[in-house]
Scaffold this motif. Sequence first.
Motif, PDB file in Angstrom:
ATOM      1  N   ALA A 620       7.132 -21.676  19.584  1.00 36.57           N
ATOM      2  CA  ALA A 620       7.912 -20.465  19.866  1.00 36.57           C
ATOM      3  C   ALA A 620       8.620 -19.981  18.610  1.00 36.57           C
ATOM      4  O   ALA A 620       8.709 -18.777  18.351  1.00 36.57           O
ATOM      5  N   TYR A 621       9.110 -20.927  17.832  1.00 37.84           N
ATOM      6  CA  TYR A 621       9.796 -20.558  16.604  1.00 37.84           C
ATOM      7  C   TYR A 621       8.846 -19.843  15.652  1.00 37.84           C
ATOM      8  O   TYR A 621       9.221 -18.831  15.026  1.00 37.84           O
ATOM      9  N   VAL A 622       7.624 -20.347  15.559  1.00 29.94           N
ATOM     10  CA  VAL A 622       6.642 -19.705  14.674  1.00 29.94           C
ATOM     11  C   VAL A 622       6.296 -18.316  15.192  1.00 29.94           C
ATOM     12  O   VAL A 622       6.176 -17.357  14.424  1.00 29.94           O
ATOM     13  N   LEU A 623       6.153 -18.205  16.518  1.00 34.77           N
ATOM     14  CA  LEU A 623       5.896 -16.880  17.089  1.00 34.77           C
ATOM     15  C   LEU A 623       7.038 -15.925  16.759  1.00 34.77           C
ATOM     16  O   LEU A 623       6.826 -14.737  16.505  1.00 34.77           O
ATOM     17  N   PHE A 624       8.224 -16.480  16.763  1.00 35.58           N
ATOM     18  CA  PHE A 624       9.382 -15.659  16.443  1.00 35.58           C
ATOM     19  C   PHE A 624       9.297 -15.158  15.005  1.00 35.58           C
ATOM     20  O   PHE A 624       9.655 -14.009  14.713  1.00 35.58           O
ATOM     21  N   GLN A 625       8.842 -16.007  14.103  1.00 38.67           N
ATOM     22  CA  GLN A 625       8.652 -15.555  12.717  1.00 38.67           C
ATOM     23  C   GLN A 625       7.642 -14.408  12.669  1.00 38.67           C
ATOM     24  O   GLN A 625       7.833 -13.425  11.936  1.00 38.67           O
ATOM     25  N   LEU A 626       6.582 -14.558  13.443  1.00 34.13           N
ATOM     26  CA  LEU A 626       5.569 -13.500  13.486  1.00 34.13           C
ATOM     27  C   LEU A 626       6.181 -12.212  14.015  1.00 34.13           C
ATOM     28  O   LEU A 626       5.921 -11.118  13.499  1.00 34.13           O
ATOM     29  N   PHE A 627       6.979 -12.359  15.025  1.00 36.77           N
ATOM     30  CA  PHE A 627       7.638 -11.203  15.609  1.00 36.77           C
ATOM     31  C   PHE A 627       8.521 -10.511  14.572  1.00 36.77           C
ATOM     32  O   PHE A 627       8.506  -9.284  14.429  1.00 36.77           O
ATOM     33  N   LYS A 628       9.255 -11.322  13.827  1.00 38.18           N
ATOM     34  CA  LYS A 628      10.095 -10.736  12.782  1.00 38.18           C
ATOM     35  C   LYS A 628       9.241 -10.050  11.722  1.00 38.18           C
ATOM     36  O   LYS A 628       9.612  -9.004  11.188  1.00 38.18           O
ATOM     37  N   LEU A 629       8.079 -10.635  11.461  1.00 33.42           N
ATOM     38  CA  LEU A 629       7.170 -10.061  10.472  1.00 33.42           C
ATOM     39  C   LEU A 629       6.701  -8.682  10.924  1.00 33.42           C
ATOM     40  O   LEU A 629       6.646  -7.740  10.141  1.00 33.42           O
ATOM     41  N   ILE A 630       6.390  -8.598  12.208  1.00 33.72           N
ATOM     42  CA  ILE A 630       5.895  -7.329  12.737  1.00 33.72           C
ATOM     43  C   ILE A 630       6.996  -6.276  12.670  1.00 33.72           C
ATOM     44  O   ILE A 630       6.749  -5.103  12.384  1.00 33.72           O
ATOM     45  N   ARG A 631       8.207  -6.738  12.909  1.00 35.34           N
ATOM     46  CA  ARG A 631       9.291  -5.792  13.003  1.00 35.34           C
ATOM     47  C   ARG A 631       9.993  -5.539  11.683  1.00 35.34           C
ATOM     48  O   ARG A 631      10.929  -4.765  11.635  1.00 35.34           O
ATOM     49  N   SER A 632       9.570  -6.238  10.643  1.00 31.21           N
ATOM     50  CA  SER A 632      10.306  -6.090   9.382  1.00 31.21           C
ATOM     51  C   SER A 632      10.071  -4.695   8.826  1.00 31.21           C
ATOM     52  O   SER A 632       9.041  -4.076   9.089  1.00 31.21           O
ATOM     53  N   PRO A 633      11.036  -4.200   8.039  1.00 29.72           N
ATOM     54  CA  PRO A 633      10.904  -2.836   7.524  1.00 29.72           C
ATOM     55  C   PRO A 633       9.656  -2.688   6.680  1.00 29.72           C
ATOM     56  O   PRO A 633       9.264  -3.577   5.950  1.00 29.72           O
TER      57      PRO A 633
END
Lengths: 638, 287
Positions: A620-633
């Motif tokens: 889940a933590y890794v998915l969260f990193q991916l999520f942040k990646l998608i949402r990063s500016p």
Amino acid sequence: MATTEVAILPSEAPAHAGDELLVSTFAPRWSYRFWVWGLWLIVLAGLTAYIYQLRRGLAATAMTNYFSWGIYIVNFVFFIGISMAGTLISAMLRLTGATWRHPITRLAEAITLIALLIAAPMIIIDMGRPERLWKVLVYGRLQSPIVWDVLSLATYMAYSALYLYLPMIPDLAALRDSPRSFTPARRRLYRVLAARWTGTPRQRQLLDRAITIMSVAIIPVAISIHTVTAWLFGMTLRPGWHSTIIGPDFVVGALYSGVAAVITAIAVFRWRLGLHQWITLQHLRRLCLLMVIFGIAYAYFLLNEHAGSVYTREGRERRLGELIFTGAYAIQFWTMVLLGLVAPVVVLALTRMRSVGGIVTASLLVNVGMWLKRYIIVVPTLAAPIMPPQWQGKIAYSPTLVEWLITAGGFAAFALMYTFFARLFPVISWWELEEEEREQLHRDPAVRSASLALAGIAAFVMLVGIGVRQAAAADTTRPSTQAAGATPLVALATADEDGKRQVVATVTLGGKPLENAQVAFRLKRAFGFMLLGSDKTLDDGTAAAELPRDLPAEANGEVEVTAEVAAGPNYAAAESTALFPGTPSPANAPLPRALWAPHAPRSLIAAIGITLAVSWGVFAYVLFQLFKLIRSPKGAVV
Amino acid sequence: MIDNPSGPAINADPQLRTPTTGPHEYTGCHRTADGKLVDTATGRLHSMPLTVLDTRVRKGASGKKLVMVIDLARCDGCGACSRACSKMHFIPPDRQYIPVLRMQDSEFTAPYFFPKPCYHCDNPPCTKVCPTDATFKREDGTVLIDTDRCIGCRFCVAACPYGARSFNWDPPKEAPEALAMPYSPETGFPRKVGTVEKCDFCPEMGGEGQLPACASNCPMDAIWYGDQNEDTVTVRSGRTEKLSKLLADNGGYRHLEELGTEPRVYYLPPKNRMYAPPAPEATHGHH
């Protein structure tokens, strides 16, 4: 060199790659078509065979009550073995910083995921009631190794899918941005999968962290999947399966066969896609060396597996040994040793690992040998059951056409999925190759703390229920009488003698005590009447037998005693029944929590729960990193 | 007189050990088309409550701990137990719940006959590995199978070291009497393809105070069955003994005790046998 189409990305490709284009945008050559059609044909044959099996039941196979598992399980174990190695190799090479890994990681990771996608259906094909698979989820028992396997397989499938996907993101972004013409659906696929990657430093940092965490976390998950599969056999009592070495044996065997599969796959793609520039002989040699090391390790494990039983000739293992070394399965065993262990080394030694053909030949031999090894693990043990096989017909197993067709279908489906993967996605991780060449490596120091992974250990706790006993109440008697005449009357009572309780029958005939009558006292029990004692009446007409106070009684606390008077010279037989207090049997204790009971021991629940919480938490933590990646500016947007 | 419908009258001298002479017939019970349990020999009706799939089925007979003792000194290998069991459970001819094996432990030890039912172990390897709780241990000691829940993985077949289980590889051609009955794990009818079955200690017989089909049809009185809580076991002829005394006096043991499965079937060793042993070449060997 034939004209080949290569997956190269215009913007990020190494300068010397040129401007060649993705293979699938060209009209496929006839050899490719032939390959794909051939595979589809085999897959369809396998599907047809399975439909036949669904209608006919598992009697369509050669499995019997002796050979209750067959080559479906062999295939399952084989594909799990292959799946373990691909991702494990990629992760280990990544963690050790082996820079030569870049051209091969994606192919290795893809092997893992696709092998899992073949292994899972293979086990469903083996089920007698596949439509009831959902019952494993609803009624599942945590104590069952099959449930452990389901949990581990699901976890590993998610992990390997993510681990394959994450390093693909930059390449998918390049495909998204590529000026090549793709079908709109395909372009949309790339755009969605590219996760809005634009190569900003923040995104790179997140991706690096995600991949590094996954590299560490996936190793224990990969080891667990094959250990748990080994425990499907190890948790039984059969010779050959019930050995402490089986977990590590499967893991090392999986590494061995997995590396061989990676070598084969890489060599094939190198040849068909013309990747000689990036997948060099050095890559193949290094993988080959890895394979040889694992092979030596596996030979060591094989030796240890059998040495003890051969030396001691212990009973049940002896029969299995006879079957494997000199008996019905000797051909398979020695072929396995020859093809899987000896021949590859010979081939490699002869070619000094300098010939690609030699390396590929060796890897193919290893894979054939390791499939045979799985067969040797599963089938001969079933041919050496602990009880002599006398009641269920012949003890022989020869797989039917249905089983072979389904097996072939599985392998064909594997090759087909792999081919389609290579058509859709670049088989080489270009951005990593490029990163390496640019020597720009970001490693997030904070990620060092990402070390985890516990193997689940089940500890056994048995609770014993204690019943409560009640003291016996005062004695009561209830004499019964029978018709007068030539039939004697029997009266029952209890008496104390030397501290022991006795049941006393007083036999009278016509009002006078009857002497020398044979009286048998019987106690009513669950399924019959137990003889308490047999006595001849004294001159006062009494006969007695011991009636212990602590006799287990019926639920109402009473015991039923019958006195039978045998017929005499001038009288008929008679009997009389009475109830006396006994000690009520305690109600059975409810079943404790145990491995064999419906409810699992709490320690097992805790162990499995903690293991899953940790592995899914990391995921889940890794998915969260991916999520942040998608949402990063976004940086520069195309 | 003593209620013993399936055997001769009680011998006046209960200490006499006489085997039943005469042809090896078996009686046993069968169900009529309308689901009634009927004694085959006498045609007498047993009133049998139809069992419903409920939690009681998973608990078993309250207060009882069922146990079986097989006297190998008496077993003459006639197979009446097997035939009676197969008849009662409508078992197809390709399998047996209580096969009679011919055993010989080693080259110079005596061969003997060995009826082998399911042992309903107290540490059962089969229930441990079942992924769906389809095979389960009950409080009365028996291990049953719920064929509505079984997914056919055959892990229990692999796990049982005694080979007690059979699998329905084919869609079974069930007997019409069995098909007419409502399903319960205590009867196992009707059979279903892709599920497992085995000896179940005849729970519906036990509910009636009757011995299981094998015990109630053994002409040699070789199979004892009873309640360990009561410490008594009974044979076909009605003779009832203290379990602990029977085991102690005869050197009772459990087969392959070292496996740790804790079987609920004890064996009395084949000493002072009353029959001719199987021919040595007919035995497969213990190991």
